[in-house]
Design a protein around this motif. Structure first.
Motif, PDB file in Angstrom:
ATOM      1  N   ALA A   1       0.829  -1.205   0.000  1.00  0.00           N
ATOM      2  CA  ALA A   1       0.000   0.000   0.000  1.00  0.00           C
ATOM      3  C   ALA A   1       0.859   1.248   0.000  1.00  0.00           C
ATOM      4  O   ALA A   1       0.566   2.223  -0.711  1.00  0.00           O
ATOM      5  N   ALA A   2       1.917   1.241   0.796  1.00  0.00           N
ATOM      6  CA  ALA A   2       2.804   2.404   0.865  1.00  0.00           C
ATOM      7  C   ALA A   2       3.458   2.673  -0.480  1.00  0.00           C
ATOM      8  O   ALA A   2       3.504   3.820  -0.953  1.00  0.00           O
ATOM      9  N   ARG A   3       3.967   1.658  -1.105  1.00  0.00           N
ATOM     10  CA  ARG A   3       4.652   1.847  -2.382  1.00  0.00           C
ATOM     11  C   ARG A   3       3.673   2.274  -3.487  1.00  0.00           C
ATOM     12  O   ARG A   3       4.012   3.094  -4.347  1.00  0.00           O
ATOM     13  N   ASP A   4       2.466   1.735  -3.453  1.00  0.00           N
ATOM     14  CA  ASP A   4       1.470   2.115  -4.451  1.00  0.00           C
ATOM     15  C   ASP A   4       1.122   3.598  -4.342  1.00  0.00           C
ATOM     16  O   ASP A   4       0.817   4.249  -5.349  1.00  0.00           O
ATOM     17  N   ALA A   5       1.212   4.145  -3.108  1.00  0.00           N
ATOM     18  CA  ALA A   5       0.870   5.552  -2.874  1.00  0.00           C
ATOM     19  C   ALA A   5       2.094   6.447  -2.775  1.00  0.00           C
ATOM     20  O   ALA A   5       1.961   7.624  -2.441  1.00  0.00           O
ATOM     21  N   ALA A   6       3.280   5.908  -3.048  1.00  0.00           N
ATOM     22  CA  ALA A   6       4.529   6.663  -2.949  1.00  0.00           C
ATOM     23  C   ALA A   6       4.760   7.174  -1.525  1.00  0.00           C
ATOM     24  O   ALA A   6       5.275   8.274  -1.322  1.00  0.00           O
ATOM     25  N   CYS A   7       4.345   6.370  -0.539  1.00  0.00           N
ATOM     26  CA  CYS A   7       4.582   6.696   0.863  1.00  0.00           C
ATOM     27  C   CYS A   7       5.846   6.000   1.371  1.00  0.00           C
ATOM     28  O   CYS A   7       6.342   5.046   0.763  1.00  0.00           O
ATOM     29  N   ILE A   8       6.339   6.472   2.506  1.00  0.00           N
ATOM     30  CA  ILE A   8       7.437   5.830   3.203  1.00  0.00           C
ATOM     31  C   ILE A   8       6.878   4.717   4.087  1.00  0.00           C
ATOM     32  O   ILE A   8       5.772   4.843   4.629  1.00  0.00           O
ATOM     33  N   ALA A   9       7.623   3.634   4.250  1.00  0.00           N
ATOM     34  CA  ALA A   9       7.193   2.507   5.084  1.00  0.00           C
ATOM     35  C   ALA A   9       8.276   2.206   6.124  1.00  0.00           C
ATOM     36  O   ALA A   9       9.435   1.984   5.767  1.00  0.00           O
ATOM     37  N   ILE A  10       7.875   2.219   7.401  1.00  0.00           N
ATOM     38  CA  ILE A  10       8.804   1.984   8.506  1.00  0.00           C
ATOM     39  C   ILE A  10       8.405   0.709   9.240  1.00  0.00           C
ATOM     40  O   ILE A  10       7.246   0.543   9.641  1.00  0.00           O
ATOM     41  N   ASP A  11       9.356  -0.165   9.440  1.00  0.00           N
ATOM     42  CA  ASP A  11       9.117  -1.440  10.115  1.00  0.00           C
ATOM     43  C   ASP A  11       8.895  -1.226  11.615  1.00  0.00           C
ATOM     44  O   ASP A  11       9.229  -0.181  12.175  1.00  0.00           O
ATOM     45  N   GLY A  12       8.354  -2.241  12.277  1.00  0.00           N
ATOM     46  CA  GLY A  12       8.042  -2.163  13.701  1.00  0.00           C
ATOM     47  C   GLY A  12       9.242  -2.382  14.599  1.00  0.00           C
ATOM     48  O   GLY A  12      10.363  -2.607  14.143  1.00  0.00           O
ATOM     49  N   VAL A  13       8.992  -2.339  15.905  1.00  0.00           N
ATOM     50  CA  VAL A  13      10.069  -2.399  16.903  1.00  0.00           C
ATOM     51  C   VAL A  13      10.506  -3.839  17.165  1.00  0.00           C
ATOM     52  O   VAL A  13       9.797  -4.796  16.862  1.00  0.00           O
ATOM     53  N   TYR A  14      11.703  -3.935  17.763  1.00  0.00           N
ATOM     54  CA  TYR A  14      12.235  -5.214  18.234  1.00  0.00           C
ATOM     55  C   TYR A  14      12.409  -5.082  19.744  1.00  0.00           C
ATOM     56  O   TYR A  14      13.109  -4.195  20.221  1.00  0.00           O
ATOM     57  N   ASN A  15      11.754  -5.954  20.499  1.00  0.00           N
ATOM     58  CA  ASN A  15      11.628  -5.754  21.944  1.00  0.00           C
ATOM     59  C   ASN A  15      12.819  -6.221  22.771  1.00  0.00           C
ATOM     60  O   ASN A  15      13.057  -5.670  23.861  1.00  0.00           O
ATOM     61  N   ASP A  16      13.545  -7.233  22.316  1.00  0.00           N
ATOM     62  CA  ASP A  16      14.616  -7.826  23.116  1.00  0.00           C
ATOM     63  C   ASP A  16      15.897  -7.018  22.932  1.00  0.00           C
ATOM     64  O   ASP A  16      16.742  -7.326  22.080  1.00  0.00           O
ATOM     65  N   ILE A  17      16.051  -5.974  23.745  1.00  0.00           N
ATOM     66  CA  ILE A  17      17.128  -5.009  23.547  1.00  0.00           C
ATOM     67  C   ILE A  17      18.502  -5.661  23.583  1.00  0.00           C
ATOM     68  O   ILE A  17      19.411  -5.278  22.839  1.00  0.00           O
ATOM     69  N   LYS A  18      18.696  -6.651  24.441  1.00  0.00           N
ATOM     70  CA  LYS A  18      20.018  -7.249  24.606  1.00  0.00           C
ATOM     71  C   LYS A  18      20.347  -8.304  23.557  1.00  0.00           C
ATOM     72  O   LYS A  18      21.492  -8.760  23.472  1.00  0.00           O
ATOM     73  N   ASN A  19      19.378  -8.697  22.752  1.00  0.00           N
ATOM     74  CA  ASN A  19      19.602  -9.713  21.713  1.00  0.00           C
ATOM     75  C   ASN A  19      20.087  -9.024  20.440  1.00  0.00           C
ATOM     76  O   ASN A  19      19.310  -8.743  19.529  1.00  0.00           O
ATOM     77  N   GLU A  20      21.376  -8.749  20.369  1.00  0.00           N
ATOM     78  CA  GLU A  20      21.925  -7.983  19.252  1.00  0.00           C
ATOM     79  C   GLU A  20      21.820  -8.734  17.930  1.00  0.00           C
ATOM     80  O   GLU A  20      21.525  -8.137  16.894  1.00  0.00           O
ATOM     81  N   SER A  21      22.087 -10.042  17.966  1.00  0.00           N
ATOM     82  CA  SER A  21      22.024 -10.808  16.720  1.00  0.00           C
ATOM     83  C   SER A  21      20.592 -10.908  16.207  1.00  0.00           C
ATOM     84  O   SER A  21      20.338 -10.804  14.996  1.00  0.00           O
ATOM     85  N   GLY A  22      19.646 -11.104  17.115  1.00  0.00           N
ATOM     86  CA  GLY A  22      18.245 -11.168  16.711  1.00  0.00           C
ATOM     87  C   GLY A  22      17.772  -9.846  16.126  1.00  0.00           C
ATOM     88  O   GLY A  22      17.026  -9.820  15.142  1.00  0.00           O
ATOM     89  N   PHE A  23      18.218  -8.752  16.730  1.00  0.00           N
ATOM     90  CA  PHE A  23      17.851  -7.431  16.218  1.00  0.00           C
ATOM     91  C   PHE A  23      18.424  -7.218  14.822  1.00  0.00           C
ATOM     92  O   PHE A  23      17.727  -6.734  13.914  1.00  0.00           O
ATOM     93  N   ALA A  24      19.691  -7.575  14.628  1.00  0.00           N
ATOM     94  CA  ALA A  24      20.315  -7.409  13.322  1.00  0.00           C
ATOM     95  C   ALA A  24      19.583  -8.219  12.254  1.00  0.00           C
ATOM     96  O   ALA A  24      19.353  -7.736  11.132  1.00  0.00           O
TER      97      ALA A  24
END
Length: 289
Positions: A177-200
């Motif tokens: 939907a964002a691309r069809d409307a030429a909007c920007i799309a931002i992904d959601g958050v990652y909750n496990d702050i200390k899990n660096e590999s999972g976040f990456a």
């Protein structure tokens, strides 16, 4: 999309900052996030809503955030605070207003009715929003769709699992939907702050899907997120070679040429120009800090 909205600025890292925390609002002026969401909603307890609103309005008016994009997330209009939030942030100089739990274009209209043409960002965090994603993105004031993955997991009664399989349909529907409307799309958050590999890994997944960046909940996530969502030096160099090759007199009028032994088409030239524009915007932002 609104003329005052700069679709080309980097939005790799979009950090939530609690509006009731004065120290956080001040610290945000020194962080290397591309964008800041000064939050009046989830990060603020009910008894601190008025204080948060006052502090965020004062912080935005005071400025000092440099090249960082400053967004205010208001409370929903179905809450006791949403209307007052929108009236308070109208015209204060924020780069955008993030509206939570947008279920359809009517919710955007309701928020827009209390604003003066500010760019609107929409939280995509309910099943209804997924089915109305195209209509939401097509709203004339809509500029950015932000995935509210925590709320989506709750609404779907889904499991929080690596790879986010239960959310893939919602992520892709919003991105389409964002691309069809030429909007920007931002992904959601990652909750496990200390899990660096999972976040990456989740950053890489969002990048590979096509998201422009990711919302963050802690400053420690900024640097790795910026790295993942920035084009590599090798990719930029290759893109510049493709652009230069298509700009030569010999390539004029051709749809397909050979660059470094590879067949490239005009669509690759367009992708290369976009990638170089992103790299240049990142360099300009970093030079301004």
């Amino acid at each position: 999309m609104l003329p005052q909205f700069d679709a080309g600025r980097p939005r790799r890292s979009v950090l939530y900052m609690p509006g009731a925390n004065a120290r956080a609002l001040e610290k945000a002026r020194t962080l290397d996030a591309d964008a800041l969401i000064l939050d009046l909603e989830d990060a603020v307890s009910p008894d601190a809503k008025d204080l948060a609103r006052e502090q965020v309005v004062a912080a935005v008016k005071a400025g000092g955030y440099g090249p960082r994009e400053v967004i205010v997330r208001v409370n929903g209009l179905d809450t006791p605070w949403g209307g007052d939030d929108l009236r308070a942030v109208n015209g204060i100089g924020a780069d955008g207003i993030l509206v939570p739990k947008v279920n359809g274009p009517g919710d955007v209209d309701a928020a827009a009715g209390l604003l003066t043409n500010e760019p609107i960002w929409a939280m995509m965090e309910t099943p209804a929003a997924m089915f109305a994603a195209q209509e939401i993105a097509q709203h004339p004031l809509m500029c950015v769709l932000v995935m509210g993955t925590n709320d989506l997991v709750k609404e779907l009664k889904a499991a929080r699992v690596p790879g986010r399989a239960p959310l893939l349909t919602a992520l892709q529907m919003s991105l389409l939907a964002a691309r069809d409307a030429a909007c920007i799309a931002i992904d959601g958050v990652y909750n496990d702050i200390k899990n660096e590999s999972g976040f990456a890994e989740e950053c890489e997944q969002g990048r590979d899907f096509g998201f422009d960046g990711k919302t963050l909940i802690h400053p420690s996530q900024i640097a790795p997120c910026n790295d993942v969502f920035a084009p590599s030096a090798e990719a930029v160099a290759e893109a510049r070679d493709i652009i230069a090759a298509f700009d030569t007199p010999d390539a004029r009028g051709k749809g397909v040429i050979t660059v470094a032994g590879k067949m490239v088409e005009l669509l690759h030239a367009e992708e290369s120009r976009r990638l170089v524009a992103v790299a240049d915007a990142i360099a300009a932002k970093e030079a301004a800090i």
